[in-house]
Design an enzyme around this catalytic site. Structure first.
Site, PDB file in Angstrom:
ATOM      1  N   ASN A  86     -13.204   5.143  14.174  1.00 52.24           N
ATOM      2  CA  ASN A  86     -13.582   6.307  13.364  1.00 52.24           C
ATOM      3  C   ASN A  86     -12.551   6.473  12.249  1.00 52.24           C
ATOM      4  O   ASN A  86     -11.338   6.398  12.508  1.00 52.24           O
ATOM      5  CB  ASN A  86     -13.627   7.559  14.234  1.00 52.24           C
ATOM      6  N   GLY A  92     -15.600  11.043  11.842  1.00 48.35           N
ATOM      7  CA  GLY A  92     -15.459  11.410  13.252  1.00 48.35           C
ATOM      8  C   GLY A  92     -14.053  11.233  13.795  1.00 48.35           C
ATOM      9  O   GLY A  92     -13.828  11.374  14.996  1.00 48.35           O
ATOM     10  N   HIS A  99      -6.771   3.751  15.663  1.00 50.48           N
ATOM     11  CA  HIS A  99      -7.038   3.226  17.006  1.00 50.48           C
ATOM     12  C   HIS A  99      -8.441   2.647  17.055  1.00 50.48           C
ATOM     13  O   HIS A  99      -9.340   3.116  16.357  1.00 50.48           O
ATOM     14  CB  HIS A  99      -6.891   4.324  18.071  1.00 50.48           C
ATOM     15  N   HIS A 101     -11.552   2.178  19.559  1.00 52.70           N
ATOM     16  CA  HIS A 101     -12.181   2.520  20.840  1.00 52.70           C
ATOM     17  C   HIS A 101     -12.861   1.259  21.374  1.00 52.70           C
ATOM     18  O   HIS A 101     -13.501   0.518  20.618  1.00 52.70           O
ATOM     19  CB  HIS A 101     -13.293   3.557  20.650  1.00 52.70           C
TER      20      HIS A 101
HETATM   21  P1  5GP Z   1     -11.100   9.710  17.327  1.00 48.64           P
HETATM   22  O1  5GP Z   1     -12.142  10.796  17.307  1.00 48.64           O
HETATM   23  O2  5GP Z   1      -9.858  10.103  16.559  1.00 48.64           O
HETATM   24  O3  5GP Z   1     -11.643   8.368  16.942  1.00 48.64           O
HETATM   25  O4  5GP Z   1     -10.714   9.535  18.828  1.00 48.64           O
HETATM   26  C1  5GP Z   1      -9.632  10.140  19.451  1.00 48.64           C
HETATM   27  C2  5GP Z   1      -9.780   9.873  20.928  1.00 48.64           C
HETATM   28  O5  5GP Z   1      -8.533  10.130  21.542  1.00 48.64           O
HETATM   29  C3  5GP Z   1     -10.820  10.767  21.605  1.00 48.64           C
HETATM   30  O6  5GP Z   1     -11.807   9.953  22.226  1.00 48.64           O
HETATM   31  C4  5GP Z   1     -10.001  11.571  22.611  1.00 48.64           C
HETATM   32  O7  5GP Z   1     -10.672  11.774  23.820  1.00 48.64           O
HETATM   33  C5  5GP Z   1      -8.756  10.727  22.789  1.00 48.64           C
HETATM   34  N1  5GP Z   1      -7.565  11.495  23.088  1.00 48.64           N
HETATM   35  C6  5GP Z   1      -7.124  12.609  22.436  1.00 48.64           C
HETATM   36  N2  5GP Z   1      -5.969  13.049  22.977  1.00 48.64           N
HETATM   37  C7  5GP Z   1      -5.675  12.184  23.980  1.00 48.64           C
HETATM   38  C8  5GP Z   1      -4.582  12.113  24.919  1.00 48.64           C
HETATM   39  O8  5GP Z   1      -3.663  12.929  24.931  1.00 48.64           O
HETATM   40  N3  5GP Z   1      -4.613  11.087  25.817  1.00 48.64           N
HETATM   41  C9  5GP Z   1      -5.620  10.158  25.825  1.00 48.64           C
HETATM   42  N4  5GP Z   1      -5.540   9.176  26.745  1.00 48.64           N
HETATM   43  N5  5GP Z   1      -6.658  10.200  24.957  1.00 48.64           N
HETATM   44  C10 5GP Z   1      -6.675  11.189  24.049  1.00 48.64           C
END
Ligand code: 5GP
Ligand code: ZN
Length: 112
Positions: A86, A92, A99, A101
Site C-alpha cells: 500500500n 491504503g 512494507h 504484505h
Molecule cells: P498498511 O495499511 O500501512 O499497508 O499496513 C499496516 C499493517 O501493519 C496493518 O495490516 C496493521 O495491522 C499492521 N500493524 C500495525 N501496527 C502493528 C504492530 O504494532 N504490530 C504488528 N505486528 N502489525 C502492525
C-alpha cells in the site's frame, strides 16, 4: 530510525512482534490484524516512508524484499500467496515505513 515510527520500534525490539525472519537488512513478522490465515509483513530495517519515496539506491533492497516473499510464504506453509504494498494514504497505507504484505491460506482471498 524514527522514534515515532511503529515499524522502526519493532525493528529495534522496543515493541514486540511475532518475528519469522531477520537478517542485516530486513525483518518479517506476523501482522497484528491478519486478513488471512497467514499474514506477515516484510519490512526493511532502513526507515523509508513508502514505495513512492524509494530511489535507485533502494533497488537491491526492494528486490531482496520481493524475493523473500516466496521463501517465507513456503516456510509458513503457503502453497500460494498474495503480495501487497500500500502506498500513500489514498493507497491504503497506514504505517509510513515501507512494507510488503504477504498473505494467504484458506479460501478467503477475494478476486481482484
Ligand atoms: P498498511 O495499511 O500501512 O499497508 O499496513 C499496516 C499493517 O501493519 C496493518 O495490516 C496493521 O495491522 C499492521 N500493524 C500495525 N501496527 C502493528 C504492530 O504494532 N504490530 C504488528 N505486528 N502489525 C502492525
Ligand atoms: Zn520506520
Amino acid at each position: 530510525m524514527s522514534a515515532d515510527c511503529i515499524f522502526c520500534r519493532i525493528v529495534s525490539g522496543d515493541i514486540p512482534s511475532k518475528k519469522i525472519y531477520e537478517d542485516v537488512d530486513v525483518i518479517a513478522f506476523h501482522d497484528i490484524h491478519p486478513i488471512a490465515k497467514v499474514h506477515f509483513l516484510i519490512v526493511p530495517k532502513l526507515h523509508i516512508e513508502s514505495l513512492a519515496s524509494c530511489e535507485v539506491q533502494h533497488q537491491s533492497l526492494l528486490g531482496k524484499m520481493l524475493l523473500l516473499a516466496p521463501q517465507l510464504a513456503k516456510e509458513q506453509g503457503l502453497a500460494g500467496f498474495r503480495t501487497m504494498i500500500n502506498t500513500g494514504r489514498e493507497g491504503g497505507q497506514e504505517v509510513f515505513h515501507i512494507h510488503t504484505h504477504v498473505f494467504g491460506g484458506g479460501d478467503t482471498l477475494p478476486k481482484t
